[in-house]
Design a protein around this motif. Structure first.
Motif, PDB file in Angstrom:
ATOM      1  N   PHE A 214       0.838  -1.203   0.000  1.00 55.40           N
ATOM      2  CA  PHE A 214       0.000   0.000   0.000  1.00 55.40           C
ATOM      3  C   PHE A 214       0.869   1.246   0.000  1.00 55.40           C
ATOM      4  O   PHE A 214       2.066   1.206   0.289  1.00 55.40           O
ATOM      5  CB  PHE A 214      -0.942   0.025   1.210  1.00 55.40           C
ATOM      6  N   LYS A 215       0.236   2.366  -0.305  1.00 53.14           N
ATOM      7  CA  LYS A 215       0.858   3.673  -0.117  1.00 53.14           C
ATOM      8  C   LYS A 215      -0.126   4.526   0.675  1.00 53.14           C
ATOM      9  O   LYS A 215      -1.338   4.413   0.512  1.00 53.14           O
ATOM     10  CB  LYS A 215       1.254   4.322  -1.440  1.00 53.14           C
ATOM     11  N   GLN A 216       0.401   5.363   1.543  1.00 56.31           N
ATOM     12  CA  GLN A 216      -0.446   6.093   2.479  1.00 56.31           C
ATOM     13  C   GLN A 216      -0.095   7.576   2.453  1.00 56.31           C
ATOM     14  O   GLN A 216       1.065   7.958   2.321  1.00 56.31           O
ATOM     15  CB  GLN A 216      -0.249   5.554   3.886  1.00 56.31           C
ATOM     16  N   SER A 217      -1.113   8.401   2.610  1.00 56.33           N
ATOM     17  CA  SER A 217      -0.909   9.842   2.749  1.00 56.33           C
ATOM     18  C   SER A 217      -2.008  10.399   3.634  1.00 56.33           C
ATOM     19  O   SER A 217      -3.079   9.812   3.753  1.00 56.33           O
ATOM     20  CB  SER A 217      -0.914  10.525   1.383  1.00 56.33           C
ATOM     21  N   ASN A 218      -1.738  11.540   4.250  1.00 52.78           N
ATOM     22  CA  ASN A 218      -2.761  12.186   5.063  1.00 52.78           C
ATOM     23  C   ASN A 218      -2.564  13.690   5.007  1.00 52.78           C
ATOM     24  O   ASN A 218      -1.510  14.186   4.637  1.00 52.78           O
ATOM     25  CB  ASN A 218      -2.768  11.671   6.504  1.00 52.78           C
TER      26      ASN A 218
ATOM     27  N   PHE B 266      -4.127  17.557   6.952  1.00 54.08           N
ATOM     28  CA  PHE B 266      -4.890  18.202   8.006  1.00 54.08           C
ATOM     29  C   PHE B 266      -5.118  19.656   7.632  1.00 54.08           C
ATOM     30  O   PHE B 266      -4.233  20.315   7.097  1.00 54.08           O
ATOM     31  CB  PHE B 266      -4.135  18.145   9.342  1.00 54.08           C
ATOM     32  N   SER B 267      -6.295  20.133   7.908  1.00 59.59           N
ATOM     33  CA  SER B 267      -6.584  21.556   7.745  1.00 59.59           C
ATOM     34  C   SER B 267      -7.541  21.959   8.869  1.00 59.59           C
ATOM     35  O   SER B 267      -7.895  21.144   9.725  1.00 59.59           O
ATOM     36  CB  SER B 267      -7.198  21.832   6.368  1.00 59.59           C
ATOM     37  N   ASP B 268      -7.986  23.185   8.845  1.00 59.00           N
ATOM     38  CA  ASP B 268      -8.918  23.654   9.884  1.00 59.00           C
ATOM     39  C   ASP B 268     -10.264  22.950   9.816  1.00 59.00           C
ATOM     40  O   ASP B 268     -10.972  22.850  10.813  1.00 59.00           O
ATOM     41  CB  ASP B 268      -9.130  25.159   9.764  1.00 59.00           C
ATOM     42  N   TYR B 269     -10.622  22.460   8.631  1.00 60.11           N
ATOM     43  CA  TYR B 269     -11.962  21.894   8.427  1.00 60.11           C
ATOM     44  C   TYR B 269     -11.982  20.402   8.108  1.00 60.11           C
ATOM     45  O   TYR B 269     -13.028  19.781   8.169  1.00 60.11           O
ATOM     46  CB  TYR B 269     -12.677  22.636   7.291  1.00 60.11           C
ATOM     47  N   LEU B 270     -10.843  19.856   7.758  1.00 58.21           N
ATOM     48  CA  LEU B 270     -10.852  18.487   7.266  1.00 58.21           C
ATOM     49  C   LEU B 270      -9.599  17.738   7.696  1.00 58.21           C
ATOM     50  O   LEU B 270      -8.490  18.275   7.634  1.00 58.21           O
ATOM     51  CB  LEU B 270     -10.931  18.506   5.726  1.00 58.21           C
ATOM     52  N   ILE B 271      -9.802  16.509   8.120  1.00 61.63           N
ATOM     53  CA  ILE B 271      -8.698  15.601   8.399  1.00 61.63           C
ATOM     54  C   ILE B 271      -8.864  14.422   7.456  1.00 61.63           C
ATOM     55  O   ILE B 271      -9.921  13.794   7.417  1.00 61.63           O
ATOM     56  CB  ILE B 271      -8.706  15.113   9.863  1.00 61.63           C
ATOM     57  N   SER B 272      -7.819  14.122   6.708  1.00 57.67           N
ATOM     58  CA  SER B 272      -7.915  13.078   5.689  1.00 57.67           C
ATOM     59  C   SER B 272      -6.755  12.099   5.823  1.00 57.67           C
ATOM     60  O   SER B 272      -5.601  12.511   5.974  1.00 57.67           O
ATOM     61  CB  SER B 272      -7.892  13.712   4.297  1.00 57.67           C
ATOM     62  N   ASP B 273      -7.069  10.816   5.795  1.00 59.64           N
ATOM     63  CA  ASP B 273      -6.049   9.771   5.803  1.00 59.64           C
ATOM     64  C   ASP B 273      -6.401   8.795   4.692  1.00 59.64           C
ATOM     65  O   ASP B 273      -7.475   8.190   4.717  1.00 59.64           O
ATOM     66  CB  ASP B 273      -6.015   9.071   7.158  1.00 59.64           C
ATOM     67  N   THR B 274      -5.512   8.655   3.740  1.00 59.17           N
ATOM     68  CA  THR B 274      -5.785   7.826   2.563  1.00 59.17           C
ATOM     69  C   THR B 274      -4.768   6.697   2.467  1.00 59.17           C
ATOM     70  O   THR B 274      -3.565   6.936   2.570  1.00 59.17           O
ATOM     71  CB  THR B 274      -5.707   8.682   1.281  1.00 59.17           C
ATOM     72  N   ARG B 275      -5.264   5.492   2.286  1.00 56.71           N
ATOM     73  CA  ARG B 275      -4.402   4.331   2.067  1.00 56.71           C
ATOM     74  C   ARG B 275      -4.833   3.688   0.760  1.00 56.71           C
ATOM     75  O   ARG B 275      -5.967   3.229   0.634  1.00 56.71           O
ATOM     76  CB  ARG B 275      -4.515   3.351   3.218  1.00 56.71           C
TER      77      ARG B 275
END
Length: 82
Positions: free
Chosen positions: A51-55, A57-66
Motif C-alpha cells: 500500500f501507499k499512504q498519505s494524510n 490536516f486543515s482547519d476543516y478536514l482531516i484526511s487519511d488515505t491508504r
C-alpha cells in the motif's frame, strides 16, 4: 527492455508520520529477425509493496488515505505474426 523505478518518501511532520515505498516495473521483449514468433516477459511491482499512504490536516478536514497496490505480477507472453 524497459525498466521503471519510482521512489516515494512521504513525510507528515505535523503528526510525525513517514511512509517510504518504491514501485518497480520491468519488461523484456525478444523477436529474432525475420521470425514471426516473439516473446515477452513483464513484471509489475517487483518490490512487492502492499500500500501507499498519505494524510492531510486543515482547519476543516482531516484526511487519511491508504491506496492498496496490486501484488507482484509476472506475465509471460508468446506471439505469432501471421
Amino acid at each position: 527492455m524497459t525498466f521503471d523505478y519510482s521512489y516515494y518518501n512521504y513525510k507528515n511532520q505535523t503528526v510525525d508520520q513517514s511512509n517510504r515505498y518504491s514501485i518497480t516495473d520491468a519488461s523484456l521483449f525478444y523477436q529474432k529477425e525475420d521470425s514471426p514468433w516473439n516473446f515477452k516477459i513483464t513484471a509489475q511491482n517487483l518490490t512487492d509493496e502492499t500500500f501507499k499512504q498519505s494524510n492531510s490536516f486543515s482547519d476543516y478536514l482531516i484526511s487519511d488515505t491508504r491506496t492498496y497496490i496490486m501484488p507482484r505480477i509476472i506475465l509471460f507472453g508468446i506471439g505469432y505474426k501471421l
